[in-house]
Motif scaffolding. Sequence first.
Motif, PDB file in Angstrom:
ATOM      1  N   ASP A   1      43.310 -54.881 -79.236  1.00  0.00           N
ATOM      2  CA  ASP A   1      42.044 -54.136 -79.333  1.00  0.00           C
ATOM      3  C   ASP A   1      41.007 -54.914 -80.144  1.00  0.00           C
ATOM      4  N   GLU A   2      41.460 -55.491 -81.235  1.00  0.00           N
ATOM      5  CA  GLU A   2      40.542 -56.237 -82.097  1.00  0.00           C
ATOM      6  C   GLU A   2      39.960 -57.442 -81.354  1.00  0.00           C
ATOM      7  N   LEU A   3      40.805 -58.151 -80.616  1.00  0.00           N
ATOM      8  CA  LEU A   3      40.335 -59.316 -79.874  1.00  0.00           C
ATOM      9  C   LEU A   3      39.306 -58.914 -78.819  1.00  0.00           C
ATOM     10  N   VAL A   4      39.611 -57.874 -78.071  1.00  0.00           N
ATOM     11  CA  VAL A   4      38.686 -57.434 -77.022  1.00  0.00           C
ATOM     12  C   VAL A   4      37.370 -56.959 -77.633  1.00  0.00           C
ATOM     13  N   ASN A   5      37.450 -56.247 -78.739  1.00  0.00           N
ATOM     14  CA  ASN A   5      36.229 -55.772 -79.406  1.00  0.00           C
ATOM     15  C   ASN A   5      35.384 -56.939 -79.912  1.00  0.00           C
ATOM     16  N   GLU A   6      36.036 -57.969 -80.436  1.00  0.00           N
ATOM     17  CA  GLU A   6      35.295 -59.125 -80.933  1.00  0.00           C
ATOM     18  C   GLU A   6      34.631 -59.877 -79.786  1.00  0.00           C
TER      19      GLU A   6
END
Length: 233
Positions: free
Chosen positions: A204-209
């Motif tokens: 999730d963090e990667l996609v959000n970034e």
Amino acid sequence: MMSPLGIVLAGAGMAAGVVAGAPIALAAGIGALAWGGRVAAAIPRDSTERVQPERLSEPWRGYAQGAQNAKQRFDQVVADVSPGPLRDRLLRLSARLDDGIGESWRIARRGHDIVAAIGKIDTQSAAAELHELRRSGAVDTPAGAQTAKALEAQLASAERLVALADRSRDRLRLLDARFDELIARTVEVSVGTGDSAGLGEDVDELVNELESLRVAMEETAQAGGESTPAAGV
């Protein structure tokens, strides 16, 4: 469809129609149009845009291809996991990573377009002409001052685009490496030695970034009044 905002908009639309003296049926229709507009705006956009890294210049092509390759390896790991709750969770993460692949592609394509736009600005000639204006003193005349201002604006535009392309390239390189890091984490999870919940948070963090980077690229260019044509992609 039943969001509070949608309901409020429908009521507001109907009330506006009544106040304007419209028949009840027409007012209801106005309310329905307002509600329908809200629902249409809330429907997710098509995320099935085809990823075509081969149409990009380097290094953008390599970043888009790297993300694709990482996703394929992720799916290969998931395919080897026995059916059950863990595999189901990994399949959900695979779908989330598809969002990341789409964002990576859009970032790479945007970077390609920005670099192509930079190539269309003749900074060498602009700098030479500006230098000559200053050397000759023509910049002190009204016409010369206006010419110098236009040349300076042209060079400033090129500098902003170069800075944006450089920042985006460096950030995308880092996020691309994060895709590979996730594969190693997924292998650990697949054999029961890793934290699947933590892996989900990292995905999730990667996609959000990635999404934040893409938005930042678009907003930065727009704020500077830049136009980055699609360069045939």
